[in-house]
Design a protein around this motif. Structure first.
Motif, PDB file in Angstrom:
ATOM      1  N   ARG A  88       0.867  -1.171   0.000  1.00 50.96           N
ATOM      2  CA  ARG A  88       0.000   0.000   0.000  1.00 50.96           C
ATOM      3  C   ARG A  88       0.898   1.213   0.000  1.00 50.96           C
ATOM      4  O   ARG A  88       1.771   1.363   0.849  1.00 50.96           O
ATOM      5  N   SER A  89       0.694   2.074  -0.962  1.00 47.08           N
ATOM      6  CA  SER A  89       1.486   3.289  -1.083  1.00 47.08           C
ATOM      7  C   SER A  89       1.305   4.151   0.151  1.00 47.08           C
ATOM      8  O   SER A  89       0.176   4.470   0.541  1.00 47.08           O
ATOM      9  N   ALA A  92      -0.239   7.671  -1.103  1.00 46.68           N
ATOM     10  CA  ALA A  92      -1.632   7.758  -1.515  1.00 46.68           C
ATOM     11  C   ALA A  92      -2.541   6.813  -0.734  1.00 46.68           C
ATOM     12  O   ALA A  92      -3.764   6.941  -0.805  1.00 46.68           O
ATOM     13  N   MET A  94      -3.110   3.823  -1.420  1.00 51.32           N
ATOM     14  CA  MET A  94      -3.756   2.897  -2.345  1.00 51.32           C
ATOM     15  C   MET A  94      -2.958   1.599  -2.458  1.00 51.32           C
ATOM     16  O   MET A  94      -1.734   1.620  -2.458  1.00 51.32           O
ATOM     17  N   VAL A  96      -1.190  -1.391  -4.304  1.00 49.51           N
ATOM     18  CA  VAL A  96      -0.487  -1.478  -5.587  1.00 49.51           C
ATOM     19  C   VAL A  96       0.071  -2.888  -5.722  1.00 49.51           C
ATOM     20  O   VAL A  96       0.585  -3.464  -4.762  1.00 49.51           O
TER      21      VAL A  96
END
Length: 131
Positions: A88-89, A92, A94, A96
């Motif tokens: 998870r970034s 952000a 999010m 990935v």
């Protein structure tokens, strides 16, 4: 010798997964990112310290980061490893997932060079293999 190189590289990933330390490398080791499209940092990292610098930058961007080997290809004095990473970034938040490849060049049973490829097919082509 090439099957031995495959085992050395596999062992290096196992060591990294458990200790976070890069396997035995030569004093003149090079980690080359010039074939990893879009890498915003420096292109070449030299020596053990360079490898640590790269890995710290790479892993610092992720939460819940995991790296898996998809395939290992024997290419004589080189070994191509297709990898998948998930995380998870941190920036952000999010999730990935991405695939990439590394071409390891070995010398005297130690890593002498790692070339990163954002496109695994380019890595195979670079050593004269195709899938």
């Amino acid at each position: 010798m090439s099957q031995e190189n495959v085992e050395i590289v596999r062992s290096a990933y196992e060591q990294f997964a458990t200790t976070g330390v890069v396997a035995e490398i030569t004093p003149d080791f090079v980690w080359d990112m010039s074939n990893f499209h879009g890498w915003p940092e420096q292109q070449v990292y030299e020596g053990a310290e360079g490898a640590r610098t790269f890995l710290a930058a790479w892993t610092a961007a992720w939460d819940d980061w995991a790296l898996e080997i998809d395939a290992v290809h024997d290419a004589g004095d080189k070994v191509v490893v297709r990898l998948r990473q998930r995380g998870r970034s941190k920036a952000a938040g999010m999730p990935v997932e991405m695939s990439f490849a590394q071409v390891w060049t070995l010398r005297d049973g130690r890593g002498a060079r790692t070339d990163m490829y954002s496109d695994p097919d380019e890595a195979l082509e670079a050593v004269g293999l195709r899938e």
